[in-house]
Structures are given as C-alpha cells and as structure tokens.
Enzyme design. Structure first.
Site, short mmCIF file in Angstrom:
data_model
loop_
_atom_site.label_atom_id
_atom_site.label_comp_id
_atom_site.label_asym_id
_atom_site.label_seq_id
_atom_site.Cartn_x
_atom_site.Cartn_y
_atom_site.Cartn_z
N CYS A 2 -14.23 14.93 -53.41
CA CYS A 2 -13.63 13.82 -52.72
C CYS A 2 -13.59 12.74 -53.45
O CYS A 2 -14.41 12.38 -54.32
CB CYS A 2 -14.44 13.80 -51.46
N LYS A 604 -15.13 18.42 -59.93
CA LYS A 604 -15.95 17.66 -61.08
C LYS A 604 -17.24 17.28 -60.73
O LYS A 604 -18.22 17.39 -61.35
CB LYS A 604 -15.00 16.63 -61.56
#
EC number: 2.6.1.16
Length: 609
Positions: A2, A604
C-alpha cells in the site's frame, strides 16, 4: 505494501498525488485512487482497479481541481481487489485512506451498522471513515474526533483523514504503519514513504508510534494519543530517487542485478581504511558495546532472513560468537530465553517490515545488550528505533524480488564480522582475508555477469517445469534457500531448498526426470561431500544444474549441466554464488511471461503482519 500520499497547498495537488503514487508503485498494489477537495468543499474522487496509469488517464478525462487531497495504492487484505474496495473511502464528508489491518473491524462494523451506517465495501478501512464520522457528530473538532476514534481501533494503521467541510486541514495517525510529513513553503505533504515526496520537498518529519498530526498549509502540529502536543525533529533528507529509469534494461530487477558491483562498492566506500574495516559511523560508544557481545540474535523476514542465515556461519566460524537467526514473525509470538550479553541485529531493506519492527520493540523489554539495524533506508523506523545502525547504501531497490539489497546486506554483515573479530582480539589474518575478499568482490561479480547469456539459454530447460529443488552445504545452504525463493517469487515455479546432506531424509523421494535440481558448488572443504549428494541425484535420473567452481573437477553429462564459475575467495563465495541464481530466476520468469518487477500477490515492503 500500500501507499499513501497527501497534500495541502494553494495550487492544484492532483498531479503531486499521482506522481507520489507512481513513486510508490514498486511497493506492490492492485488498485489506486485519490480524492481532491477545492476551497468550497467540493470533492472529486476517482478510483481504478489496476495500475496508477489507469488512474492518471481517468484524471485526464475528469480534471481534478483542488488544493487538498489524499491518494492511495491498495494491496488487498480485507476484500478482493475491486474499485469498490479501493481507497479513499467516504462517510458523508469524511474521506479516509489507510495502510494496515484493523483487527477488530468486524465488531466495529456491527456497532456502526446498529447506529445506521451503511457499508459499501468489504474493507476494514471503511470502518475508520464511519467511526470518525460518528465521533465528529458527538461534537468537537476533527482532531478531537480522531483522538476519540483511534483508541477504539486494534491493529496496525497509518491513516490520513480529511473533512470536506474544512478543506484547510488534514489529520494523520500512526500506529505500526509508517507515515512521514513533508514540509514545504506554504504547503505541506504526507506519505507512507519519503520517496513519494522527493519532487516537492527534502524536509521531513517522521511520525512516531501513537502520533496524531494536524496539517495545514502553514503549520504542522503533532500530538500523542492523549492529545498532548509533542515536538518532533525535522530532518533534511539526502535520499536520491535514482532508480526511476530502467535505462537499457527490460526490468528493474535486471537493472538491479547488474547494479550489484557498484552497489557493493558504495557499501564499502569509506568503510575500509589501511587494510581494516572502519565502522566509526556507529559512534564513539559502539566499540564499548560491541566488545561486550557474547551472543548475536538476528531477526528478519524473507530474503533478509536468508542473509542472516549466511552470516550465522560467519559470526560463529570467523568471530567465534554464537549466533541464532529467527524469522521475526515467529520470534515475537514465543517466549524466548535471552542469552547473556546478546546483541539484537535486525535486517530489513525498507526498515519498515512490520514483524521485524515488532521484534525489535519486544527485544527492548527482554534485556538484550543493545540493538543494531542493517537497513537500506536512512530515517526508517528500524533505524530510528535501534541503538546502532549500518546503512547498506544499495540505492533505491524497485523490484519486489530483492537482489542488490541482499548482497549489500551480506557485505555489511561481513564487515561487522571483521570488526568483531578485531575487538575480540582474534588473529589479524581473519580481518585481512575479509577485507581482501570484499575489495575483490565487485570485480568478481562483474566476471560472473559476463555469463548471463549462458544462463539465459539454460533457463529454457525450465519452461515446462512446475517444481525445482535447490541444494547447498554449509554457508551455501542459505544461498540455496535464496535461490529457491527468487525462483518461486517471480516465475511461480514451486521451489524448495535443502541442505544437501538432508537428501536421504525425504527430498530424494521427489527426484525424477521432471525435477530439476540446482546445486551451488564452490571449491571448499565440503565439496567432496557435496559430490556424493550429487551422485545420489544422478543415480535416480534427476536433472542436475551445478553452478561449480572452475577448479571443482565437474564434467557435464546427459543429466548434469555444469556452469563453471570463476574461482573466488571462500569468504565471499556465498555473496558471489547468489548472482547466478538471481539471473536464472529472472530468465525463467521471462520465459514464463510473468510480471517480473511486481509478481502477483507480493509487495515490496511488508508493513502489516
């Protein structure tokens, strides 16, 4: 995971928000949205399933005007990826974006439904919007409403809230999910990552746990969760967003693999002097603390866990210090016995990995000697909350599958081993060999990268495979783990790694002609043992792919493909042998046609549990 961007200014902020989201794309997401409010309180909201570019195209078709806005990229947790579940979420005049997980969202949802609120999404975030709306109806300012709402939330959150009736203010709250305020001239910004704000400012305030910030164009006021005002230092960032252009490369991952020689040079810069490791950046009191270390506990997740596993061999065999490595999400939920004078080392590329941060915070209550973070992001939560910190200086890593962050973590860890061996008064040849190996490492990796075309051809053998097995011994076993992780992350081939000596304890049952077996085989004291394990696979018809030292004495045959590697110093062999496995995973993923830089279901930076 996010991304949040917010802005409050006199100018239109839509493009600032979109550019911020573009810079957060590397974190992984499945939908994107933004909301902008003008001075009269007119709000426009756009949300799209898919890439930020689709949101930007929608913004071109429906121009957004307004000086206050918030934007978000969503990685689905509660509720499937859909436009309805994309942020921002709205409750009348309250607009919210949120990173994290609200663990008690279901009872809150039921309570709010009983008060007459209707939910239009499956997300936990919509609970925040309705809850703040309800508290605001009970009286007071938006800040007071947020202060009453926040204690009702359990879980992790970084949230930014605006009230369209008062477009001159943004409210932000942080608990377990990072937020950073960017300071401008007559305008201010907020984001989940400072990278998002580098085009508009270099001055930042990092919110701390429990902080609530009230942001206007000309002021930033920060409060703790009791409502008392607190002061937070602003810093000038020298962080560079140097990875925005792929250049001659097809993917960021490929670029970052090839950047490793220079990244390692950057990691070493200023840290080797007169044949010794110089870690004076740790401060004047570091030697006193490090000289007391009798045990090392390493916490990490994913790729960082694998680098910790490699370093365990180094700490014990080279520095004579017992070392344990644990997955952070396991450490934080078990009762552990703390060894005497134990140093807590945490590893994280982003410095915001939720479980690693939670483990660090727990360690402060358990009596560890001190804490040291090894991280790639200055100013991150892990760095700020640790007693000592060493930066990997790898440069921005965009690809979800970590490459240069891994090898530079190992480089820093090996320097730390050298430092500790000297402080322990061990033979000076240990540090000499480490320094010699590290100085040679960039050129050794450049040599290895020249074999890329050969590995690309090899990858074609994997085009129809669904499973793969990786084997290694000693400090190459964690490299086998890392090779398997890379392959499964980006090619979606099920891959497992084992210590080669464990073959007869189960994995040998998997061996047949359809099971490729990848082996890392440097020329070390375990080579003959490894050769015996390889013969066990050959005898059962397994297809072997052996990345072997050129002097190891292997010969290719029908079911054994030998990829000769230049001889390297034993101490740096784990770092070196990582690179061909990265290239193999990359080329297999290309053949499979997967999204190399943003593989499905992955993010990530994992900032929630």
């Amino acid at each position: 995971m996010c991304g949040i961007v917010g802005a409050i200014a006199q100018r239109d902020v839509a493009e600032i928000l979109l550019e911020g989201l573009r810079r957060l794309e590397y974190r992984g997401y499945d939908s994107a949205g933004l909301a902008v409010v003008d001075a009269e309180g007119h709000m426009t909201r756009l949300r799209r399933l898919g890439k930020v570019q689709m949101l930007a195209q929608a913004a071109e078709e429906h121009p957004l005007h307004g000086g206050t806005g918030i934007a978000h990229t969503r990685w689905a947790t509660h509720g499937e990826p859909s436009e309805a579940n994309a942020h921002p979420h709205v409750s009348e005049h309250i607009v919210v974006v949120h990173n994290g997980i609200i663990e008690n969202h279901e009872p809150l949802r039921e309570a709010l439904k009983a008060r007459g609120y209707t939910f239009v999404s499956e997300t936990d975030t919509e609970v925040i919007a309705h809850l703040v709306n309800w508290e605001l109806k009970q009286g007071g300012t938006l800040r007071e409403a947020v202060l009453r709402a926040i204690p009702q939330l359990r879980g992790a959150y970084g949230t930014v809230i605006m009230d369209t009736r008062h477009p001159d203010t943004l409210l932000a709250a942080r608990s377990g999910s990072p937020l950073v305020i960017g300071l401008g001239m007559g305008e201010n910004f907020i984001a989940s990552d400072q990278l998002a704000l580098l085009p508009v400012t270099r001055r930042f305030i990092f919110l701390e746990e429990g902080d609530i910030a009230e942001i206007t164009r000309r002021s930033v006021n920060i409060f703790d969760n009791t409502g008392a005002e607190v002061k937070r230092q602003d810093i000038e960032s020298n962080l560079q967003y140097d990875a925005g252009d792929k250049g001659i490369y097809r993917h960021y991952m490929q670029k970052e693999i090839y950047e490793q020689p220079n990244a390692i040079k950057n990691t070493l810069t200023g840290r080797i002097s007169h044949g010794q490791v110089d870690l004076s950046e740790l401060g004047p009191n570091a030697d006193e603390l490090l000289s007391k270390v009798e045990h090392i506990q390493i916490l990490a997740c994913g790729t960082s866990y694998n680098s910790g596993m490699v370093s365990r061999y180094w700490f014990e065999s080279l520095a004579g210090i017992p070392c344990d490595v644990e997955i952070a999400s396991e450490f934080r939920y078990r009762k552990s016995a703390v060894r005497r004078n134990s140093l807590m080392i945490t590893l994280s590329q982003s410095g915001e990995t939720a479980d690693t941060l939670a483990g660090l915070r727990l360690s402060k209550e358990l009596g560890y000697l001190g804490s040291l973070a090894i991280c790639n992001v200055p100013g991150s939560s892990l760095v700020r909350e640790s007693d000592l910190a060493l930066m990997t200086n790898a440069g921005t890593e965009i690809g979800v599958a970590s490459t240069k962050a891994f090898t530079t973590q190992l480089t820093v860890l090996l320097m730390l081993v050298a430092k500790l061996s000297r402080l322990k008064g061990l033979d000076a040849s240990i540090e000499h060999d480490i320094v010699h190996g590290l100085q040679a490492l960039p050129s050794r990796i450049e040599q290895m990268l020249s074999q890329d075309k050969r590995i690309e051809l090899l990858a074609e053998d994997f085009s129809d495979k669904h499973h793969a097995l990786f084997l290694g011994r000693g400090d190459q076993y964690p490299i086998a783990l890392e090779g398997a992780l890379k392959l499964k992350e980006i090619s979606y081939i099920h891959a497992e790694a084992y210590a080669a000596g464990e073959l007869k304890h189960g994995p040998l049952a998997l061996i047949d002609a359809d099971m490729p077996v990848i082996v890392v085989a440097p020329n070390n004291e375990l080579l003959e043992k490894l050769k015996s394990n390889i013969e066990e696979v050959r005898a059962r018809g397994g297809q072997l792919y052996v990345f072997a030292d050129q002097d190891a004495g292997f010969v290719s045959s029908d079911n054994m493909h030998i990829i000769e590697m230049p001889h390297v110093e034993e101490v740096i062999a784990p770092i070196f042998y990582t690179v061909p496995l990265q290239l193999l995973a990359y080329h297999v993923a290309l053949i499979k046609g997967t999204d190399v830089d943003q593989p499905r279901n992955l993010a990530k930076s994992v900032t929630v549990e």
